[in-house]
Design a protein around this motif. Structure first.
Motif, PDB file in Angstrom:
ATOM      1  N   GLU A  88      16.417  12.525 -14.315  1.00 45.31           N
ATOM      2  CA  GLU A  88      15.307  11.577 -14.371  1.00 45.31           C
ATOM      3  C   GLU A  88      15.821  10.140 -14.403  1.00 45.31           C
ATOM      4  O   GLU A  88      15.303   9.257 -13.698  1.00 45.31           O
ATOM      5  CB  GLU A  88      14.453  11.836 -15.612  1.00 45.31           C
ATOM      6  N   ARG A  91      17.236   9.149 -10.957  1.00 44.78           N
ATOM      7  CA  ARG A  91      16.180   8.965  -9.961  1.00 44.78           C
ATOM      8  C   ARG A  91      15.407   7.671 -10.205  1.00 44.78           C
ATOM      9  O   ARG A  91      15.140   6.903  -9.267  1.00 44.78           O
ATOM     10  CB  ARG A  91      15.222  10.158  -9.993  1.00 44.78           C
ATOM     11  N   ASP A  92      15.059   7.400 -11.462  1.00 46.05           N
ATOM     12  CA  ASP A  92      14.317   6.182 -11.766  1.00 46.05           C
ATOM     13  C   ASP A  92      15.149   4.934 -11.473  1.00 46.05           C
ATOM     14  O   ASP A  92      14.625   3.931 -10.958  1.00 46.05           O
ATOM     15  CB  ASP A  92      13.875   6.182 -13.229  1.00 46.05           C
ATOM     16  N   GLU A  94      17.583   4.701  -9.283  1.00 44.17           N
ATOM     17  CA  GLU A  94      17.738   4.615  -7.827  1.00 44.17           C
ATOM     18  C   GLU A  94      16.507   3.986  -7.189  1.00 44.17           C
ATOM     19  O   GLU A  94      16.610   3.226  -6.213  1.00 44.17           O
ATOM     20  CB  GLU A  94      17.981   6.011  -7.250  1.00 44.17           C
ATOM     21  N   GLU A  95      15.337   4.281  -7.747  1.00 48.60           N
ATOM     22  CA  GLU A  95      14.083   3.792  -7.174  1.00 48.60           C
ATOM     23  C   GLU A  95      13.603   2.505  -7.836  1.00 48.60           C
ATOM     24  O   GLU A  95      12.503   2.024  -7.529  1.00 48.60           O
ATOM     25  CB  GLU A  95      13.017   4.884  -7.280  1.00 48.60           C
ATOM     26  N   GLY A  96      14.398   1.954  -8.750  1.00 49.40           N
ATOM     27  CA  GLY A  96      14.051   0.685  -9.370  1.00 49.40           C
ATOM     28  C   GLY A  96      12.979   0.759 -10.430  1.00 49.40           C
ATOM     29  O   GLY A  96      12.395  -0.272 -10.801  1.00 49.40           O
ATOM     30  N   ARG A  97      12.694   1.950 -10.945  1.00 47.21           N
ATOM     31  CA  ARG A  97      11.674   2.100 -11.988  1.00 47.21           C
ATOM     32  C   ARG A  97      12.354   1.978 -13.352  1.00 47.21           C
ATOM     33  O   ARG A  97      12.746   2.978 -13.961  1.00 47.21           O
ATOM     34  CB  ARG A  97      10.962   3.437 -11.837  1.00 47.21           C
ATOM     35  N   THR A 118      19.337  -3.055 -14.482  1.00 45.25           N
ATOM     36  CA  THR A 118      19.878  -1.858 -13.816  1.00 45.25           C
ATOM     37  C   THR A 118      21.310  -1.563 -14.243  1.00 45.25           C
ATOM     38  O   THR A 118      21.651  -0.410 -14.555  1.00 45.25           O
ATOM     39  CB  THR A 118      19.815  -2.028 -12.289  1.00 45.25           C
ATOM     40  N   ALA A 259      23.267   3.438 -10.179  1.00 39.01           N
ATOM     41  CA  ALA A 259      22.514   4.689 -10.208  1.00 39.01           C
ATOM     42  C   ALA A 259      23.314   5.854  -9.627  1.00 39.01           C
ATOM     43  O   ALA A 259      23.206   6.995 -10.102  1.00 39.01           O
ATOM     44  CB  ALA A 259      21.207   4.515  -9.436  1.00 39.01           C
ATOM     45  N   THR A 263      24.167   9.653 -11.302  1.00 43.03           N
ATOM     46  CA  THR A 263      24.032  10.964 -10.652  1.00 43.03           C
ATOM     47  C   THR A 263      25.317  11.767 -10.769  1.00 43.03           C
ATOM     48  O   THR A 263      25.294  12.969 -11.077  1.00 43.03           O
ATOM     49  CB  THR A 263      23.662  10.782  -9.169  1.00 43.03           C
TER      50      THR A 263
END
Length: 295
Positions: A88, A91-92, A94-97, A118, A259, A263
């Protein structure tokens, strides 16, 4: 009897993989709710005592011992949940969340995540994945192999209590003692696992042996340094906790994590967990064979 313990460990790990995230398991969530109170240490002692009673009742009864070990392993080992939360986070990021990433990080680590960008979140994610690999996977498995149900319970409950009461001197010292060998075992397994995820075994070894000398804790930082060396990144440095700011030594050399490194840290955690599982089962089985060998 240790053969039954080895079977119980394998069954418990299989249940962990099959039944998923330990955040949804009543034994874990219930203890976390009561741990911050004054009764936390008493309840932890009672849990270990109950574990000792269960272990004693299983002597001469392999099925009972295997079942007790399996249920306890499932209840306390957090390998599946750690990988899920790490995924999680990756993924967050990587997507900038960043807001969801901060929320997930706060479930794993007591540091203050508000305001982390980040790079800071990636660094914190790698650090907490490394630390939790040792604390919720390697340590309970190794203690379960050598001490059965009481070892599984003592290792896990002390870790929960330490995070719930960071200023408690007695809990901190007990936790350091219980995790003294498992943290080093986890670092050694990280060295072995590094090439499996395209990392550097030599880098993991050098960072572990070189950079943790300056760390104020006898345990903290060992696995973090090994992860950093394996991934050829830098972690550590200024860290903000609710009780204040701590200047920790920089661990590893190379670039700041991103990110993608989170992973890879998830995969590294997974491989270290597999190695720890195999090691614990072999230790338990070997102990059983040694007891049967006539002297």
């Amino acid at each position: 009897m240790s053969a039954a313990r080895a079977i119980g460990l394998m069954l418990g790990l299989a249940a962990d993989g099959a039944l998923g995230d330990p955040r949804k398991r009543p034994p874990v969530t219930a203890f976390r709710r009561v741990a911050p109170g004054r009764t936390g240490l008493v309840l932890a002692g009672a849990a270990v005592a109950a574990g000792a009673l269960a272990e004693r009742s299983g002597r001469g009864r392999p099925v009972v011992q295997a079942a007790a070990t399996a249920v306890t392993t499932w209840a306390v080992v957090g390998a599946t949940g750690l990988v899920a939360q790490g995924t999680e986070l990756a993924r967050d990021l990587e997507e900038g969340r960043l807001a969801p990433a901060r929320t997930t990080l706060s479930e794993l680590d007591p540091r203050v995540s508000d305001g982390l960008a980040t790079v800071g979140l990636s660094r914190a994610s790698v650090e907490t994945l490394a630390e939790n690999t040792s604390e919720v996977v390697v340590a309970p498995l190794l203690w379960g192999a050598v001490a059965g149900v009481p070892g599984l319970l003592a290792s896990r409950t002390l870790g929960v209590l330490r995070r719930a009461a960071p200023g408690n001197w007695v809990i901190a010292r007990l936790d350091e003692l219980v995790h003294l060998l498992p943290t080093r075992a986890a670092a050694a397994l990280t060295v072995v696992a590094a090439p499996v995820v395209g990392g550097s075994a030599g880098g993991a070894w050098r960072a572990w042996r070189r950079d943790t000398i300056a760390h104020p804790s006898p345990n903290a930082g060992r696995v973090e340094a090994a992860f950093a060396g394996a991934l050829e990144i830098r972690v550590g440095g200024r860290t903000v906790y609710p009780e204040g700011v701590v200047e920790l030594p920089v661990l590893g050399v190379g670039r700041n994590p991103d990110a993608g490194h989170v992973t890879r840290a998830v995969e590294l955690s997974r491989v270290v967990g597999w190695l720890a599982a195999g090691t614990s089962v072999l230790l338990a089985a070997a102990a059983g064979l040694r007891r049967r060998t006539p002297h």
